[in-house]
Design a protein around this motif. Structure first.
Motif, PDB file in Angstrom:
ATOM      1  N   LEU A  72       0.853  -1.184   0.000  1.00  0.00           N
ATOM      2  CA  LEU A  72       0.000   0.000   0.000  1.00  0.00           C
ATOM      3  C   LEU A  72       0.897   1.245   0.000  1.00  0.00           C
ATOM      4  CD1 LEU A  72      -2.640  -1.149   2.656  1.00  0.00           C
ATOM      5  CD2 LEU A  72      -2.706  -1.417   0.159  1.00  0.00           C
ATOM      6  N   ARG A  92      -7.812  -4.654   1.823  1.00  0.00           N
ATOM      7  CA  ARG A  92      -6.422  -4.449   2.297  1.00  0.00           C
ATOM      8  C   ARG A  92      -6.289  -3.079   2.963  1.00  0.00           C
ATOM      9  NH1 ARG A  92      -2.268  -5.195  -2.484  1.00  0.00           N
ATOM     10  NH2 ARG A  92      -0.683  -4.871  -0.880  1.00  0.00           N
ATOM     11  N   HIS A  95      -8.019  -3.022   6.268  1.00  0.00           N
ATOM     12  CA  HIS A  95      -7.293  -3.797   7.273  1.00  0.00           C
ATOM     13  C   HIS A  95      -6.113  -3.012   7.837  1.00  0.00           C
ATOM     14  CE1 HIS A  95      -5.628  -7.158   9.467  1.00  0.00           C
ATOM     15  NE2 HIS A  95      -4.447  -6.890   8.903  1.00  0.00           N
ATOM     16  N   SER A  96      -5.299  -2.450   6.950  1.00  0.00           N
ATOM     17  CA  SER A  96      -4.114  -1.721   7.458  1.00  0.00           C
ATOM     18  C   SER A  96      -4.531  -0.520   8.286  1.00  0.00           C
ATOM     19  CB  SER A  96      -3.206  -1.285   6.300  1.00  0.00           C
ATOM     20  OG  SER A  96      -2.409  -2.374   5.904  1.00  0.00           O
ATOM     21  N   MET A  99      -5.537  -1.720  11.663  1.00  0.00           N
ATOM     22  CA  MET A  99      -4.409  -2.125  12.498  1.00  0.00           C
ATOM     23  C   MET A  99      -3.638  -0.902  12.996  1.00  0.00           C
ATOM     24  SD  MET A  99      -4.783  -5.338  12.680  1.00  0.00           S
ATOM     25  CE  MET A  99      -3.276  -6.051  13.330  1.00  0.00           C
ATOM     26  N   VAL A 100      -3.470   0.095  12.131  1.00  0.00           N
ATOM     27  CA  VAL A 100      -2.730   1.287  12.555  1.00  0.00           C
ATOM     28  C   VAL A 100      -3.449   1.957  13.734  1.00  0.00           C
ATOM     29  CG1 VAL A 100      -2.167   3.658  11.898  1.00  0.00           C
ATOM     30  CG2 VAL A 100      -1.520   1.780  10.393  1.00  0.00           C
ATOM     31  N   PHE A 103      -3.099  -0.251  16.756  1.00  0.00           N
ATOM     32  CA  PHE A 103      -1.737  -0.204  17.302  1.00  0.00           C
ATOM     33  C   PHE A 103      -1.563   1.062  18.150  1.00  0.00           C
ATOM     34  CE2 PHE A 103       0.412  -2.873  13.706  1.00  0.00           C
ATOM     35  CZ  PHE A 103      -0.052  -4.039  14.310  1.00  0.00           C
ATOM     36  N   ARG A 129      -7.881  -5.963  22.362  1.00  0.00           N
ATOM     37  CA  ARG A 129      -7.512  -7.358  22.125  1.00  0.00           C
ATOM     38  C   ARG A 129      -6.026  -7.633  22.316  1.00  0.00           C
ATOM     39  NH1 ARG A 129      -7.446  -8.890  15.815  1.00  0.00           N
ATOM     40  NH2 ARG A 129      -6.967  -6.862  14.887  1.00  0.00           N
ATOM     41  N   TYR A 130      -5.216  -6.585  22.470  1.00  0.00           N
ATOM     42  CA  TYR A 130      -3.793  -6.809  22.732  1.00  0.00           C
ATOM     43  C   TYR A 130      -3.495  -6.954  24.212  1.00  0.00           C
ATOM     44  CZ  TYR A 130      -3.661  -5.397  17.901  1.00  0.00           C
ATOM     45  OH  TYR A 130      -3.893  -5.336  16.562  1.00  0.00           O
TER      46      TYR A 130
ATOM     47  N   GLY C 551       3.778  -2.856  15.414  1.00  0.00           N
ATOM     48  CA  GLY C 551       3.532  -4.219  14.940  1.00  0.00           C
ATOM     49  C   GLY C 551       4.589  -5.201  15.421  1.00  0.00           C
ATOM     50  N   LEU C 577      -4.216 -13.470  14.975  1.00  0.00           N
ATOM     51  CA  LEU C 577      -3.767 -12.119  15.294  1.00  0.00           C
ATOM     52  C   LEU C 577      -2.386 -11.860  14.676  1.00  0.00           C
ATOM     53  CD1 LEU C 577      -4.299  -9.486  16.846  1.00  0.00           C
ATOM     54  CD2 LEU C 577      -3.122 -10.488  18.807  1.00  0.00           C
ATOM     55  N   GLU C 580      -2.798 -11.164  11.156  1.00  0.00           N
ATOM     56  CA  GLU C 580      -3.322  -9.804  10.921  1.00  0.00           C
ATOM     57  C   GLU C 580      -2.227  -8.751  11.078  1.00  0.00           C
ATOM     58  OE1 GLU C 580      -6.957  -8.178  12.436  1.00  0.00           O
ATOM     59  OE2 GLU C 580      -7.681 -10.174  12.999  1.00  0.00           O
ATOM     60  N   ILE C 581      -1.431  -8.932  12.133  1.00  0.00           N
ATOM     61  CA  ILE C 581      -0.324  -7.992  12.359  1.00  0.00           C
ATOM     62  C   ILE C 581       0.626  -8.038  11.174  1.00  0.00           C
ATOM     63  CG2 ILE C 581       1.705  -7.528  13.808  1.00  0.00           C
ATOM     64  CD1 ILE C 581       0.048  -8.757  16.176  1.00  0.00           C
ATOM     65  N   GLU C 583       0.095  -8.920   8.108  1.00  0.00           N
ATOM     66  CA  GLU C 583      -0.445  -8.335   6.881  1.00  0.00           C
ATOM     67  C   GLU C 583      -0.298  -6.805   6.885  1.00  0.00           C
ATOM     68  OE1 GLU C 583      -4.549  -9.284   6.003  1.00  0.00           O
ATOM     69  OE2 GLU C 583      -4.565  -7.884   4.309  1.00  0.00           O
ATOM     70  N   ALA C 584      -0.588  -6.210   8.040  1.00  0.00           N
ATOM     71  CA  ALA C 584      -0.484  -4.748   8.110  1.00  0.00           C
ATOM     72  C   ALA C 584       0.971  -4.293   7.998  1.00  0.00           C
ATOM     73  CB  ALA C 584      -1.096  -4.236   9.414  1.00  0.00           C
TER      74      ALA C 584
END
Lengths: 315, 555, 617
Positions: A72, A92, A95-96, A99-100, A103, A129-130, C551, C577, C580-581, C583-584
């Motif tokens: 990306l 995609r 998803h990113s 996640m960003v 995070f 979830r982390y 990540g 998980l 998923e991590i 992939e990002a």
């Protein structure tokens, strides 16, 4: 007749045609994908992007999918090229982006970053979830580079560390820092050129720091507050705002914003006065005015106490 | 210059020029946001030269710093000019076409060889030559100055000497080339624009010689205007000393603390029959006044009003706060004062007052409030409502043929500072501002600046060592007019024999007790920048309780 | 710049170390005691142009005093006109620099993937902790620290002794034992082991390794006696265009991982009208399991100098840099010597071989940052900044070092230039396969009989390569091969027929990466190996972009939960998980580090069933 005293005219930029989410759009050469998205009214999430600063392209929440590219690409920094085909809402991309923001939300205090909550909702982010967030680390400023204690994974590592209150003008609470680099860029070459702060350390231990993490009054800081102006998360904050928030008295709905001109030197900087209860609580400058481009000096930013009622002795 | 008093360039041009010269200007600290534009230019590759006795924050950014001795600016400018002429680098086309008086000028700078220049200014001949050649060869070059040029007894000639350089090289009237005084206060330029100059009506129209202009104002105002210039500030003080000026109405100024040779200034103010002070805060001058009129802060407590900045941009101010207590807007007070003196002007709004100005001052004609709002300010001249305002001045000098009056060279003889150094007063004290403070500190001392360390006498470490004094130690500083006590701070960016103080903390340390009130006959500015002093170590019992205890940062 | 300095002075030794490198200060403004310059000063653009001296200056200081004190940092800031905070930011980026007082003698013990999981370095580290005390603590002028991979995986476990002082010294140790390390802590300095000689040394048919172990690496004459500098002469006959033609015809592609055609890269730079052009040899080999470039630099340094000279000649560069990792002191010494000798003989300098060709090389030492092997991070590091990568485009051929067109090739890629120029591009292209031409070096390590650097033509199968290295160590059974290094992926014993070419690797969902072939046998604790890899990426992430910065942390945490069995939700949830991590990180990171940081771990999950197996048992 004398010519009008204007800047030399530059030839108009060529138009570049790109396709975004199936819509074709033409933008001037040199525009970014984000510019093109904005032209189409596509709402692109951003965190580290700032209008007055060159894209730091660090947070990566604005990534989009470019057909033919392996990874990306950041919409904020990548310039358009002819015939790019771009998707901004593919699986995609979603998803990113999810996640960003996860995070960040799992490692940084985003409680006063309103867009963060929007982004979490928009991308179904579940930072919990982390695991439960790890507590603040008072030693965060002194991590040995390239070394860390192995984690047990039972808490999620965070950047939490004690807030720094070392002067009367502003507060640095790096538990809220997403390391967008904007403060460093504003303090450094892009505007102020004082270089009082830097990114120190590396990786997850990277943090904004003065030399040897010295308190601000011992650093090169000149208190222009241009770092506060660009901070997107409230990690850097006026002391006045910090104290009002602490007292649960900060209320933006009761604030007015008025543009005027700085009373000090002859440069003529535009000030935006943020007033609550007939008190100036914060001073900013419009990003789009070409004298300041959002920047001020210590006097313009903080030298307003003499008109705030409390210290002003009645005549 | 050449008729209209204002800087010729825009800030933006500093970003796109090839060479910037800051002369007698520490813009890094005194005009920080202008310096942002300078730095943008520098990062794009522009060369920066800084001319200042001190190696200031600005000088530290320079490709070359020329640390001339205080008060030798004309000597340096004349030396540069001679070198440019002798090197065949003068812009002959421009000089021939757009200027007058070159032959006389050339002759007047002829004695200023590089060696002579070095002897007088202290700057190495090779460095002067480098600047001369770089400036003359640059495609675009901007020269800026501030109070380091104008707070001298030769203020007007200092400025003219710099303008000569611009004319000699053609660095004026084009995009990216210009001559710019950076204004020290947010409306110094606007004050001038509005005619707060002894010989000008609003819009720089001459009160003595421009009969047509005077007639227009008389018609508009329905009064006869005296056809002669008034006094400038120094002349007012002289008139007070002579007993000729008996009543003074001061507003937004603090002459009790801001005048050179403050002892003398205080005597003059005390000798008045009647002193009115109008201010937003209780200044020392207010404290002396017979009547104090509490004004409002025009930048945030009044709706409307304009200021003009150093790039001639007129900008609107707006009201954000309700003023405290009985404070009244300046224009309300003036109108009321007039009414009570028998002149009913009604109660015009600021916009109405502005529109009257537009009808009388051609350079402001196109600046309606609406347009000022829409365009984020407009740079004069703006003669009509379809005019975008002027990015730079004097493009006319480059038109074929030249429009209007040609620009005159001036002969600028160098004279040494009045306050001579000798064995008794061997140290040259110069004054200036610091980043976080402003003038006499009336406003700035009310916010808590982590940078503030109070007044200090800044000395080169070598001088301090010779005097046997330590940083933080209070010493006695004396000039031919008076003496004060101040703690010492060491500054390697000075050189032996050069000392520096500000005037931000007059309540604690009144530096203007030391300065000389010798003034430039042409402009009326006093020689704040060049005082001869002696510094003495104190015994314990001689020490006054100084308001500032040490040279360290702190509140 | 109006640099505000700290209130701290350097010691005499610190000042001397900095001045010895930069030369004495020429004005009071940059630290001279007294000079007659109160009326003029020069700086500005010329002062800021010295920024690139920052890393070498920090090295010079560190070698002399062993750490960067506030006074010393202040002095460097003053000498180079760089704000102290900026110097601090750069210094703290690099793991080899200490900002706290450190013992004059430091023992770096490798405890990275190969040493830890295949050679028991964790027990060495445990012994030191037990008998000496925690790492970083000074005991009698010595301290020990865990280190990332030292590039001696063929002779694991490895260590490095660094002594600061007036005669600084660095000694690399291989196949170390606990007793050996304790002796170091006791003040003894063992003799360094002999230079690693590739197992194939002296065998006929080698193109890249042919001189190693045969010619004296410290003698230019010996290099010439073994065919050295014939290629440069031939290159001058061909002319720059001719050289590029041969390169294009050879179909040589970069060996650093990206597999970009080298000839095209040179051509792109050669055609750039903007000058100057720069030539960079990327010798920052730092990936766990990798040591092949080291073999060349230690064993045949002149070949690299000659190759760079040809590359520079073809692409119009007059200045070159070798960016070598800081943990390779022997390779540094040999290269420095080689550069000096070449310069002395007119093989570098203003008039190479009297042809009017101008080219010279400067060696730049890394300082403990794997990321600096990423080419844009490498530029930043040479320029004196934190080694943070930037987005591409613009590509280095357009805007590289100092913003100028730049050729970057790694060591292995460059030494292929010699056979191409000497024997012709066509002949080179006949070696290997249609799309992967020429010979390839592999770093064979782990549970092998004869670990080391091997040269084989592309197309050799993995099985053949393992057999060449004597097969799996006696008494053990192959469980997997980690191909391509920490950023590569695991291969099962069923996949050994894989032909080692770029295209076959890609088709098999793997990569040749940095040429690592790490044999993992049943004795290796695979979860620990994965943890070591995860820890490596977490430590080496520059921290600039969120996907990689956070990540790599979240990946390591999830692995820790899987290892301990205290998972959040099921094992499957954790595996999902991690995917998923991964992939990002792969999709959204700025550079290759983040993009590949999950590759080996995810492949282990997919192909080796690491944690599922543990759960079902």
């Amino acid at each position: 007749m004398t010519e009008l005293p204007m800047a030399p005219v530059k030839p108009p930029a060529r138009l570049i045609s790109v396709t975004i989410d199936g819509q074709q759009v033409e933008v001037p050469e040199g525009s970014t994908i984000l510019d093109a998205c904005n032209q189409l009214g596509i709402d692109t999430p951003t965190l580290c992007y700032g209008d007055t600063l060159a894209p730091a392209n660090a947070c990566r929440i604005c990534v989009v999918e470019l057909e033919g590219a392996r990874t990306l690409i950041p919409a904020c920094a990548r310039k358009v090229e002819p015939d790019m085909v771009i998707h901004t809402d593919s699986e995609r991309v979603r998803h990113s982006r999810k996640m960003v923001i996860e995070f960040l939300a799992s490692s940084v205090d985003l409680s006063i970053t309103p867009v963060a909550q929007d982004y979490l909702r928009r991308y179904d982010g579940r930072p919990e979830r982390y695991g439960p967030p790890a507590p603040a680390d008072p030693e965060r400023d002194h991590k040995r580079t390239g070394h860390h204690e192995p984690p047990d994974g039972q808490t999620a590592a965070t950047v939490h560390s004690p807030a720094k209150l070392d002067n009367d003008l502003y507060v640095r609470d790096y538990s809220k820092c997403i390391l967008c680099y904007k403060c460093v860029d504003a303090c450094g070459e892009q505007y102020q050129n004082t270089f009082a702060i830097t990114v120190a350390g590396r990786g997850f231990d990277a943090r904004i720091s003065t030399e040897y993490a010295n308190p601000l009054p011992e650093s090169a800081c000149v208190y222009c507050g241009n770092c506060i102006a660009v901070c997107p998360t409230g990690a850097l904050m006026f002391r006045s705002e910090h104290d009002l928030r602490d007292a649960a008295a900060w209320d933006e709905s009761r604030q007015t914003q008025t543009d005027t001109i700085c009373p000090y030197c002859g440069v003529g900087c535009n000030l935006t006065l943020h007033v609550q209860d007939n008190q100036i609580v914060k001073v900013t400058s419009p990003d789009d005015h070409d004298i300041t481009r959002g920047n001020l000096c210590i006097k313009g930013r903080f030298g307003f106490q003499h008109v705030n009622p409390q210290p002003r002795a009645p005549l | 210059m050449f008729g209209a008093g204002g800087g010729t360039s825009s800030y933006k041009e500093a970003e796109e020029t090839d060479l910037l010269i800051l002369w007698g200007s520490n813009a890094r600290e005194t005009h920080p946001i202008f310096f942002h534009h300078v730095l943008k230019g520098v990062h794009r590759g522009a060369r920066l030269y800084v001319i200042d006795p001190r190696r200031t924050g600005s000088a530290q950014w320079a490709d070359t710093w020329l640390g001339l001795d205080v008060g030798t600016d004309i000597a340096l400018a004349n030396t540069i000019a001679r070198e440019i002429i002798h090197a065949g680098l003068a812009n002959e086309t421009f000089v021939d076409r757009a200027t007058t008086g070159f032959a006389e000028y050339r002759e007047s700078v002829e004695p200023w060889t590089l060696e002579h220049g070095e002897r007088i200014t202290g700057v190495p001949a090779e460095t002067i030559r480098e600047l001369a050649h770089t400036y003359a060869r640059a495609d675009r070059a901007i020269l800026c100055w501030t109070l380091g040029i104008t707070e001298h007894v030769t203020a007007a000639d200092n400025v003219l000497a710099l303008i000569n350089l611009g004319l000699l090289t053609g660095h004026v009237g084009r995009y990216g080339s210009g001559l710019n005084p950076l204004r020290g206060q947010n409306n110094v330029q606007g004050g001038g624009d509005m005619g707060a100059i002894p010989d000008k009506l609003p819009g720089f129209q001459d009160v003595e010689n421009d009969h047509a202009a005077r007639a227009r104002f008389e018609a508009a105002w329905g009064v006869k205007l005296p056809p002669r210039r008034g006094w400038h500030l120094s002349q007012m003080f002289e008139a007070m000393e002579r007993g000729e000026l008996r009543t003074l109405y001061v507003f937004g100024e603090n002459p009790a603390q801001s005048e050179a040779d403050s002892k003398k200034a205080l005597e003059a103010l005390e000798g008045l029959d009647f002193l009115i002070a109008q201010d937003i805060l209780m200044t020392r001058t207010c404290a002396m006044a017979d009547v104090v009129l509490p004004g409002t802060a025009s930048w945030c407590e009044v709706e409307g009003g304009t200021v003009t900045n150093s790039e001639r941009r007129v900008q609107r101010m707006r009201k954000a706060l309700d003023p405290p207590g009985q404070a009244r807007d300046d224009h309300w007070i003036i109108v009321e004062l007039a009414r009570r003196l028998g002149h009913d002007w009604g109660h015009p709004t600021l916009e109405q007052a502005w529109d009257e100005l537009r009808s009388l001052s051609p350079m402001h004609r196109g600046m309606s409030y609406e347009r000022l709002e829409e365009l984020g300010g407009i740079q004069w001249p703006c003669p009509s409502e379809d005019h975008p305002g002027s990015l730079y001045l004097h493009g006319r000098l480059w038109s074929e043929p030249v429009e209007g009056r040609r620009a005159p060279f001036s002969v600028t003889p160098w004279v040494a500072p009045i306050d001579e150094l000798n064995d008794e007063f061997p140290i040259r004290l110069t004054t200036g501002r610091r980043l976080d403070s402003y003038n006499t500190g009336v406003q700035t001392n009310l916010y808590s600046s982590p940078l503030r360390r109070g007044e200090t006498l800044d000395l080169h470490p070598e001088d301090a060592a010779n005097l046997g004094v330590e940083p933080g130690e209070t010493v006695k500083v004396s000039s031919r007019r008076g003496s004060i006590q101040a703690p010492v701070r060491l500054d390697c960016n000075l050189r032996p024999g050069l000392a520096f103080m500000t005037f931000h903390f007059p309540d604690e340390i009144d530096v203007n007790v030391l300065t000389i009130d010798a003034t430039d006959p042409k402009s009326g500015t006093a020689e704040y920048k060049a005082t001869a002093v002696q510094v003495e170590k104190l015994n314990g019992d001689e020490r006054q309780t100084a308001g500032v205890a040490s040279g360290r940062a702190g509140k | 710049m109006d640099v505000r300095l700290l209130d701290a002075e350097p010691t005499t030794a610190e000042r001397a170390a900095v001045d010895a490198f930069l030369g004495p200060p020429l004005s009071t403004w940059v630290g001279a005691d007294r000079a007659d310059d109160g009326h003029a000063a020069h700086g500005g653009h010329s002062a800021r142009a010295e920024r690139h001296q920052l890393l070498p200056t920090l090295h010079a200081l560190h070698e002399r005093v062993g750490w960067i004190s506030p006074g010393a940092l202040n002095y460097i800031a003053r000498r180079l006109t760089i704000p102290p905070a900026d110097v601090y930011g750069v210094t703290t980026f690099y793991a080899l620099f200490s900002l706290e007082p450190r013992a004059p003698r430091v023992l770096h013990v490798c405890n990275d993937a190969v040493c830890r999981c295949c050679a028991g370095s964790d027990s060495l580290v445990a012994t030191l902790a037990e008998q000496i005390g925690p790492q970083g603590q000074e005991v009698g002028g010595v301290t020990w620290l865990e280190s990332p991979c030292l590039g001696q995986c063929d002779r694991a476990p490895a260590a490095l002794v660094v002594e600061s002082g007036e005669s600084p010294r660095e000694v690399e140790l291989a196949s170390v034992t606990a007793d050996g390390l304790l002796a170091v802590m006791d003040g003894q300095t063992p003799a360094p082991p002999p230079t690693a000689i590739p197992p194939q040394a002296g065998q006929p048919g080698l193109a890249l390794l042919k001189r190693i172990g045969v010619a004296d690496p410290e003698s230019l004459d010996d290099y010439r006696a073994h065919g050295g500098y014939e290629a440069l002469r031939r290159a001058f006959e061909l002319g720059p265009d001719g050289v590029i033609e041969e390169m294009v015809e050879s179909k040589l592609v970069g060996r650093g991982g990206a597999a970009f055609p080298t000839g095209r890269k040179w051509d792109a730079v050669a055609r750039q009208p903007r000058r100057p052009h720069y030539m960079i040899c990327n010798a920052d080999e730092s990936e766990p399991g990798t040591f092949k470039d080291r073999a060349i630099m230690e064993g045949d340094p002149f070949s690299l100098i000659e190759s760079m000279t040809i590359a520079a000649y073809a692409s119009g560069c007059e200045r070159g840099y070798i960016y070598i990792r800081g943990e390779y002191p022997l390779a540094q010494r040999r290269l420095e010597r080689a550069v000096e000798q070449a310069r002395a003989r007119g093989l570098l300098g203003d008039d190479i071989l009297s042809r009017g060709v101008r080219f010279d090389i400067e060696l730049r030492k890394g300082a403990g940052a794997y990321i600096c092997g990423e080419e844009t991070a490498l530029f930043a590091s040479v320029e004196g900044y934190r080694g943070e990568p930037r987005n591409k485009p613009p590509f280095p051929v357009d805007r590289g070092l100092f913003g100028k067109p730049t050729v970057v090739n790694n060591v292995e890629t460059l030494v292929n230039v010699l056979p191409i120029v000497l024997k012709g591009g066509a002949a080179f292209a006949r070696i290997g396969t249609e799309r992967s031409t020429g010979p390839k070096l592999f770093c064979v390590c782990g549970a092998m009989q004869r670990p080391g650097t091997y040269e084989v033509p592309f197309g050799t199968t993995l099985r053949e390569l393992l057999e060449l290295a004597g097969g799996v160590a006696a008494g053990s059974k192959l469980r997997a091969v980690l191909l391509g290094g920490a950023a590569g992926s695991f291969i099962t014993p069923d996949e050994l027929e894989l032909a080692l070419t770029f295209e076959d690797a890609r088709a098999a969902g793997t990569t040749l990466g940095s040429g690592v072939v790490l044999a993992v046998d049943e004795r290796v604790d695979l979860p620990e190996l994965l943890a070591a890899i995860a820890a490596f990426f977490r430590d080496e992430s520059c921290g600039q972009c969120v996907p990689c910065r956070v990540g790599t942390v979240r990946q390591e945490e999830a692995l820790a939960r899987l290892r301990s069995g205290r998972t959040r939700g099921s094992v499957q949830d954790e595996l999902a998980l991690i995917a998923e991590i991964g992939e990002a990180m792969r999709d959204a990171s700025i550079c290759g580090l983040g993009q590949t940081a999950s590759s080996a771990i995810e492949s282990a999950m997919a192909r080796l069933n690491v944690f599922n197996r543990g759960v079902s048992a």
